[in-house]
Write an enzyme that holds these catalytic residues in place. Structure first.
Site, short mmCIF file in Angstrom:
data_model
loop_
_atom_site.label_atom_id
_atom_site.label_comp_id
_atom_site.label_asym_id
_atom_site.label_seq_id
_atom_site.Cartn_x
_atom_site.Cartn_y
_atom_site.Cartn_z
N TYR A 146 0.90 -1.30 -0.01
CA TYR A 146 0.01 -0.08 0.11
C TYR A 146 1.05 1.36 -0.02
O TYR A 146 1.75 1.28 0.71
CB TYR A 146 -0.98 -0.23 1.13
CG TYR A 146 -1.78 1.14 1.20
CD1 TYR A 146 -2.86 1.38 0.51
CD2 TYR A 146 -1.36 2.30 2.28
CE1 TYR A 146 -3.70 2.33 0.74
CE2 TYR A 146 -2.48 3.47 2.47
CZ TYR A 146 -3.51 3.58 1.44
OH TYR A 146 -4.25 4.47 1.70
N ASP A 239 9.36 2.36 -0.07
CA ASP A 239 8.40 3.28 0.43
C ASP A 239 8.43 3.06 1.98
O ASP A 239 8.21 2.10 2.56
CB ASP A 239 6.95 2.78 -0.06
CG ASP A 239 5.76 3.52 0.71
OD1 ASP A 239 6.13 4.35 1.59
OD2 ASP A 239 4.69 3.44 0.44
N LYS A 267 4.58 9.65 8.45
CA LYS A 267 4.43 9.19 9.74
C LYS A 267 5.16 9.73 10.73
O LYS A 267 5.07 10.86 11.45
CB LYS A 267 4.03 7.83 9.71
CG LYS A 267 2.99 7.30 8.88
CD LYS A 267 2.43 5.75 9.15
CE LYS A 267 1.61 5.38 8.01
NZ LYS A 267 0.28 5.18 8.48
C1 LIG Z 1 3.69 2.29 3.48
C2 LIG Z 1 2.75 3.38 3.23
N1 LIG Z 1 3.03 4.14 2.15
C3 LIG Z 1 2.07 5.15 1.97
C4 LIG Z 1 1.14 5.38 2.92
C5 LIG Z 1 0.21 6.56 2.82
O1 LIG Z 1 0.47 7.43 3.82
P1 LIG Z 1 -0.68 8.73 4.30
O2 LIG Z 1 -1.82 7.76 4.87
O3 LIG Z 1 0.12 9.39 5.13
O4 LIG Z 1 -1.07 9.27 3.10
C6 LIG Z 1 0.94 4.68 3.91
C7 LIG Z 1 -0.11 4.68 4.86
O5 LIG Z 1 -1.06 5.36 4.90
C8 LIG Z 1 1.90 3.59 4.06
O6 LIG Z 1 1.78 2.56 5.08
N1 LIG Z 2 -2.41 1.37 6.77
C1 LIG Z 2 -2.79 2.74 6.65
C2 LIG Z 2 -1.58 3.56 6.75
O1 LIG Z 2 -0.28 3.17 7.09
C3 LIG Z 2 -3.74 2.97 7.88
C4 LIG Z 2 -4.05 4.43 7.84
C5 LIG Z 2 -5.35 4.82 7.20
O2 LIG Z 2 -5.64 4.25 6.02
O3 LIG Z 2 -6.31 5.54 7.91
#
Ligand SMILES: Cc1ncc(COP(=O)(O)O)c(C=O)c1O
Ligand SMILES: N[C@H](C=O)CCC(=O)O
Length: 424
Positions: A146, A239, A267
């Site tokens: 993701y 990532d 994060k």
């Molecule tokens: C590995 C990874 N990349 C990208 C994202 C996207 O980050 P955000 O939720 O801050 O947009 C997330 C989590 O949401 C993630 O776990």
């Molecule tokens: N797995 C997602 C980010 O790491 C969880 C956060 C979200 O989607 O609200």
């Protein structure tokens, strides 16, 4: 709804939310807490305090950013100090230079960096940059990884996209999807086959998968990706939105000693405030506006609040103690879970882990999908009833923080033992 200042229970807030928000929430995973999400009014250390007056031990930690727990004093102090001085300038500020110095001093593969506002923005811009730099259009991503909620990556996506059965979201133009190749995680054959066509701009990968539960990469997989991408002049993007500053100051790249061309972060580097960042080799990053022709901009990019919170968080992490406590918590909890006479497996790295029932090993997204998700939810719900909040989805990671001290861990272990004995 009751007047402000009067206690409103989660059930009533949820009724309102269902009228106001699609599916009742503003990010889908939050709706996975059944029968309806509890509403949080305060976060303190390892605990969440709900609108219903419950105190829960939190192992979700905002889905990863809160490695120092909720409202750590030093971060709070720096944010309040910054608020006194204003929170948005529309000009550069000292704090962005300091945070960039901190990050680049630990993550040596990042020579230049750009701050954005979320992990989603980070991966979207890193992919655009890779396309602009290589003058190629295709990307390779991995099944179950993701990378946020933008068009380039919502193919076979993990996290809430899998939880809510939309790994391939509606609404993405077919022409965009034609540029995205999905390969199985921890396998190189598919990657090599596609790289040979010499039309792939970048391979983007979670070096430790944290969005199908936790699935560590095999060392040989990441090494293989590094070698293959070099051979075929493709950029390698790690990532590290979850793993950056969680598995150590050098992220997963330091843990595996495999270094990408570009890294995405989010994060933890914002200390719990909205942030994203992408960075890497100087000659690639220089292609960004205003020095190059790949566009990126943002009103809130490098906002001073996220910058000072990030600096304070990394300063705390540099002392080492926070990692020690958070990692020990995972070690003790996963050892306890390992001992249970249930058909299950626990995957863990440093301060993140997940349990999968009904499978012997989980090395890729297919394995994770085969796990007994209903059993995980039974376990999660039983823990929540006893005051321990694990992620409400099999396809998320359990996180710990420096606030997960011996006392908190012992209380958790006690509750886990009771829940497991009832599940047998
Ligand atoms: C590995 C990874 N990349 C990208 C994202 C996207 O980050 P955000 O939720 O801050 O947009 C997330 C989590 O949401 C993630 O776990
Ligand atoms: N797995 C997602 C980010 O790491 C969880 C956060 C979200 O989607 O609200």
């Amino acid at each position: 709804m009751a007047k402000r200042g009067v206690t409103v229970l989660s059930s009533e807030l949820w009724k309102n939310a269902l009228e106001l928000f699609p599916g009742g929430v503003n990010s889908p995973v939050r709706a996975a807490v059944k029968p309806f999400p509890f509403y949080t009014k305060e976060g303190r250390g390892a605990f969440l305090i709900t609108e219903d007056g419950r105190k829960l031990i939190d192992f979700v930690l905002g889905y990863g950013p809160l490695i120092l727990g909720h409202s750590p004093p030093r971060v709070k102090e720096k944010v309040i100090e910054q608020i006194e001085k204003g929170w948005l300038y529309g000009t550069p500020s000292r704090a962005e230079v300091e945070l960039a110095r901190k990050i680049t001093s630990h993550m040596h593969s990042i020579e230049k960096i750009r701050f954005v506002n979320s992990g989603t923005e980070a991966t979207m811009n890193a992919i655009r940059l890779a396309r602009g730099f290589t003058k190629r259009e295709k990307i390779i991503k991995f099944d179950g990884n993701y990378h946020g909620a933008h068009d380039y990556v919502l193919a076979s996506a993990g996290s809430a996209a899998t939880e809510f059965s939309v790994p391939d979201s509606d609404g993405i133009p077919k022409d965009v999807l034609k540029t995205v190749i999905v390969c199985p995680y921890n396998q190189l054959e598919c990657v090599e086959k596609h790289l040979k066509n010499e039309d792939v701009a970048a391979v983007i990968v979670e070096p430790i998968m944290g969005n199908m539960g936790v699935i560590p990469a095999n060392q040989s997989f990441l090494e293989g990706l590094r070698e293959l991408t070099r051979t075929y002049n493709t950029l390698l993007i790690f990532d590290e939105v979850i793993t950056g500053f969680r598995v150590g100051l050098e992220g997963a790249q330091g843990y595996y000693t495999v270094y990408p061309d570009l890294t995405t972060l989010g994060k933890i580097i914002g200390g719990g405030f909205p942030i994203g960042a992408f960075g890497g080799k100087r000659e690639i990053m220089e292609n960004l506006t205003p020095s190059g022709k790949v566009f990126n901009a943002g009103t809130f990019n490098a906002n001073p609040i996220s910058m000072v919170a990030g600096i304070a968080t990394i300063e705390e992490l540099e002392k080492g103690k926070a990692y020690e406590i958070a990692n020990k918590a995972v070690k003790e909890i996963s050892e306890e879970l390992d001992k249970a006479p249930l058909d299950h497996v626990v995957n863990s790295v440093k301060s993140m882990f997940q349990i999968f029932f009904g499978v012997k090993s989980v090395e890729n997204a297919d394995d994770a999908r085969k796990a007994n998700k209903e059993k995980y939810i039974e376990f999660q719900k039983a823990l929540l009833d006893r005051g321990v909040f694990f992620p409400p989805s099999q396809f998320e990671s359990v996180f710990t923080s420096s606030a997960h001290t011996e006392e908190v861990v012992n209380e958790t272990l006690d509750k886990i033992r009771k829940v497991l004995s009832e599940m047998r």
